[in-house]
Motif scaffolding. Structure first.
Motif, PDB file in Angstrom:
ATOM      1  N   ARG A  26      37.442  22.344   0.880  1.00  0.00           N
ATOM      2  CA  ARG A  26      38.044  21.197   1.573  1.00  0.00           C
ATOM      3  C   ARG A  26      39.078  21.667   2.591  1.00  0.00           C
ATOM      4  N   LYS A  27      39.873  22.655   2.219  1.00  0.00           N
ATOM      5  CA  LYS A  27      40.865  23.196   3.155  1.00  0.00           C
ATOM      6  C   LYS A  27      40.186  23.781   4.385  1.00  0.00           C
ATOM      7  N   LEU A  28      39.103  24.495   4.163  1.00  0.00           N
ATOM      8  CA  LEU A  28      38.384  25.141   5.260  1.00  0.00           C
ATOM      9  C   LEU A  28      37.791  24.104   6.207  1.00  0.00           C
ATOM     10  N   CYS A  29      37.157  23.081   5.668  1.00  0.00           N
ATOM     11  CA  CYS A  29      36.556  22.042   6.516  1.00  0.00           C
ATOM     12  C   CYS A  29      37.625  21.240   7.245  1.00  0.00           C
ATOM     13  N   SER A  30      38.737  20.991   6.590  1.00  0.00           N
ATOM     14  CA  SER A  30      39.836  20.287   7.250  1.00  0.00           C
ATOM     15  C   SER A  30      40.383  21.110   8.409  1.00  0.00           C
ATOM     16  N   HIS A  31      40.486  22.426   8.196  1.00  0.00           N
ATOM     17  CA  HIS A  31      40.967  23.321   9.260  1.00  0.00           C
ATOM     18  C   HIS A  31      40.077  23.238  10.492  1.00  0.00           C
ATOM     19  N   TYR A  32      38.773  23.112  10.271  1.00  0.00           N
ATOM     20  CA  TYR A  32      37.851  23.061  11.407  1.00  0.00           C
ATOM     21  C   TYR A  32      37.625  21.641  11.938  1.00  0.00           C
ATOM     22  N   PRO A 231      31.096  25.371   7.852  1.00  0.00           N
ATOM     23  CA  PRO A 231      32.286  24.514   7.922  1.00  0.00           C
ATOM     24  C   PRO A 231      32.732  24.233   9.354  1.00  0.00           C
ATOM     25  N   TRP A 232      32.299  25.076  10.296  1.00  0.00           N
ATOM     26  CA  TRP A 232      32.671  24.874  11.699  1.00  0.00           C
ATOM     27  C   TRP A 232      31.855  23.771  12.368  1.00  0.00           C
ATOM     28  N   ILE A 233      30.969  23.116  11.618  1.00  0.00           N
ATOM     29  CA  ILE A 233      30.237  21.986  12.184  1.00  0.00           C
ATOM     30  C   ILE A 233      31.195  20.884  12.635  1.00  0.00           C
ATOM     31  N   PHE A 234      32.321  20.761  11.951  1.00  0.00           N
ATOM     32  CA  PHE A 234      33.276  19.720  12.320  1.00  0.00           C
ATOM     33  C   PHE A 234      33.898  20.014  13.682  1.00  0.00           C
ATOM     34  N   GLN A 235      34.106  21.279  13.972  1.00  0.00           N
ATOM     35  CA  GLN A 235      34.614  21.665  15.289  1.00  0.00           C
ATOM     36  C   GLN A 235      33.571  21.393  16.364  1.00  0.00           C
ATOM     37  N   SER A 236      32.292  21.610  16.042  1.00  0.00           N
ATOM     38  CA  SER A 236      31.243  21.372  17.028  1.00  0.00           C
ATOM     39  C   SER A 236      31.085  19.895  17.352  1.00  0.00           C
ATOM     40  N   LEU A 237      31.612  19.030  16.482  1.00  0.00           N
ATOM     41  CA  LEU A 237      31.575  17.588  16.719  1.00  0.00           C
ATOM     42  C   LEU A 237      32.877  17.100  17.349  1.00  0.00           C
ATOM     43  N   GLY A 238      33.623  18.037  17.928  1.00  0.00           N
ATOM     44  CA  GLY A 238      34.941  17.715  18.478  1.00  0.00           C
ATOM     45  C   GLY A 238      34.942  16.568  19.464  1.00  0.00           C
ATOM     46  N   GLU A 239      33.879  16.435  20.242  1.00  0.00           N
ATOM     47  CA  GLU A 239      33.794  15.357  21.221  1.00  0.00           C
ATOM     48  C   GLU A 239      33.882  13.991  20.536  1.00  0.00           C
ATOM     49  N   LEU A 240      33.241  13.867  19.367  1.00  0.00           N
ATOM     50  CA  LEU A 240      33.286  12.612  18.622  1.00  0.00           C
ATOM     51  C   LEU A 240      34.614  12.439  17.907  1.00  0.00           C
ATOM     52  N   ALA A 241      35.301  13.550  17.674  1.00  0.00           N
ATOM     53  CA  ALA A 241      36.597  13.507  17.010  1.00  0.00           C
ATOM     54  C   ALA A 241      37.718  13.278  18.014  1.00  0.00           C
ATOM     55  N   ASN A 244      39.313  17.158  23.229  1.00  0.00           N
ATOM     56  CA  ASN A 244      38.791  17.572  24.531  1.00  0.00           C
ATOM     57  C   ASN A 244      37.776  18.686  24.318  1.00  0.00           C
ATOM     58  N   SER A 245      36.499  18.331  24.412  1.00  0.00           N
ATOM     59  CA  SER A 245      35.442  19.288  24.076  1.00  0.00           C
ATOM     60  C   SER A 245      35.409  20.490  25.011  1.00  0.00           C
ATOM     61  N   THR A 246      35.998  20.368  26.192  1.00  0.00           N
ATOM     62  CA  THR A 246      36.000  21.509  27.113  1.00  0.00           C
ATOM     63  C   THR A 246      36.892  22.635  26.595  1.00  0.00           C
ATOM     64  N   ASN A 247      37.786  22.299  25.663  1.00  0.00           N
ATOM     65  CA  ASN A 247      38.680  23.317  25.111  1.00  0.00           C
ATOM     66  C   ASN A 247      38.140  23.934  23.822  1.00  0.00           C
ATOM     67  N   ILE A 248      36.973  23.473  23.383  1.00  0.00           N
ATOM     68  CA  ILE A 248      36.406  23.971  22.134  1.00  0.00           C
ATOM     69  C   ILE A 248      35.503  25.168  22.407  1.00  0.00           C
ATOM     70  N   ILE A 249      35.805  26.260  21.748  1.00  0.00           N
ATOM     71  CA  ILE A 249      34.990  27.467  21.872  1.00  0.00           C
ATOM     72  C   ILE A 249      34.317  27.701  20.532  1.00  0.00           C
ATOM     73  N   ALA A 250      33.013  27.808  20.539  1.00  0.00           N
ATOM     74  CA  ALA A 250      32.283  28.052  19.294  1.00  0.00           C
ATOM     75  C   ALA A 250      32.756  29.352  18.666  1.00  0.00           C
ATOM     76  N   PRO A 251      32.945  29.371  17.343  1.00  0.00           N
ATOM     77  CA  PRO A 251      33.423  30.603  16.699  1.00  0.00           C
ATOM     78  C   PRO A 251      32.454  31.758  16.902  1.00  0.00           C
ATOM     79  N   SER A 252      32.995  32.914  17.208  1.00  0.00           N
ATOM     80  CA  SER A 252      32.176  34.108  17.396  1.00  0.00           C
ATOM     81  C   SER A 252      31.701  34.626  16.046  1.00  0.00           C
TER      82      SER A 252
END
Length: 329
Positions: A26-32, A231-241, A244-252
């Motif tokens: 839960r902590k990990l998903c919340s972080h992302y 868990p980084w799927i939540f970050q990939s949905l940043g536009e819906l969250a 600003n999706s232009t500032n989101i960089i997919a984790p390497s």
């Protein structure tokens, strides 16, 4: 998105999943970026509340956000008491499980089995809502089977009983996780009630999330299996969250490997080395599906029965694929 008095940071939620949504995950998903995460399901039977397993399920850390606890059972008074005890333990939101399709849960008339008995559903919801002073939410399926789709009726009961938000998995209990989620039933519920509706089922990408929100009119979405090993799927949905999706960089790959190592180490610490290395195996299996699904490393990893050796093997494996660029990332 708002549930009761709580303003969520976004409308992308992590589903409660038994054996998975423990404190470290839960902590990990919340972080992302998950806007709300739920504990693993807690049974209403008071005999199990003080076991070590239950204590671990209730363990909470502020980094996981709002402390939302899911409870399951079939007796209205037991459910009310379970809600009260969990609030005393620090729960800030209570979620009622009427969606679990597992046979061992349904045999006790809990989970999705309750959808067969709308009057009992109403009794349980009223009892729990009246027992606590925190928001109460509900998770259901579309019905017991395809001949008995009654999610609209259950949603109307929920609204009348004071439920603050309703999550719907777009399948019946009979469907389990087979076939495609049927979003038109979620759409029908959204049109029938005024409480927040959260759509759940087969949402594994930004494109699918957009479609589900647009088609159903739902207020939010809930991610379950799509977060396993991801868990980084939540970050990939940043536009819906509303990020600003232009500032989101997919984790390497390097970042992902580091996150996985920290997650596994935290599982060892949380459960203890003896239990932690067993819990770690399933998470590593899910992670490998997204990094190197055809690798023999999973078999090698599952044969390791020592927490420290697990971490050493993971680190060596990640160093190898990072240096050789051999992954799906």
């Amino acid at each position: 998105m708002q549930i009761g008095s709580y303003q969520l940071k976004n409308r992308i939620l992590l589903a409660p999943m038994a054996g998975i949504t423990d404190q470290p995950f839960r902590k990990l998903c919340s972080h992302y970026g998950a806007g709300l995460t739920f504990s693993e399901m807690m049974l209403s039977n008071p005999q199990v509340w003080h076991t070590e397993k239950s204590k671990l399920r209730l363990a909470y850390h502020q980094d996981a956000g709002i402390n939302a606890v899911q409870i399951a059972g079939a007796d209205p008074q037991e459910m009310a008491h379970a809600a009260q005890v969990n609030v005393e333990y620090g729960a800030q939101l209570i979620d009622i499980n009427m969606g679990c399709p597992a046979k061992k849960v349904n045999k006790k008339l809990a989970g999705s089995a309750l959808l067969q008995f709308p009057d009992l559903v109403a009794e349980i919801l009223e009892s729990v809502v009246n027992a606590v002073n925190v928001p109460v939410t509900l998770k259901i399926r579309t019905g017991w089977d395809r001949q008995h789709i009654n999610c609209v009726e259950i949603a109307q009961i929920a609204e009348q009983c004071g439920i603050q938000a309703l999550t719907i998995h777009g399948r019946t209990r009979e469907c389990l996780f087979e076939g495609d989620a049927e979003y038109h039933h979620i759409k029908a519920v959204k049109q029938a009630v005024s409480i927040p509706i959260i759509a759940n089922g087969d949402i594994i990408s930004l494109e699918k999330a957009k479609f589900v929100l647009d088609y159903t009119g739902a207020d939010g979405i809930m991610i379950g299996r799509g977060a396993l090993g991801n868990p980084w799927i939540f970050q990939s949905l940043g536009e819906l969250a509303e990020i600003n999706s232009t500032n989101i960089i997919a984790p390497s790959l390097t970042e992902k490997c580091g996150v996985i190592l920290r997650h596994i180490e935290e599982l060892h610490q949380f459960y203890g080395a003896e239990k932690g290395y067993r819990i770690a195996r399933k998470h590593v299996g899910w992670y490998l599906q997204g990094i190197q699904p055809d690798s023999d490393f999973k078999r090698t990893f599952n044969a390791i029965s020592d927490a420290k050796k697990q971490l050493m093997a993971l680190e060596d494996f990640f160093n190898f694929i990072n240096n050789n660029g051999n992954s799906n990332v």
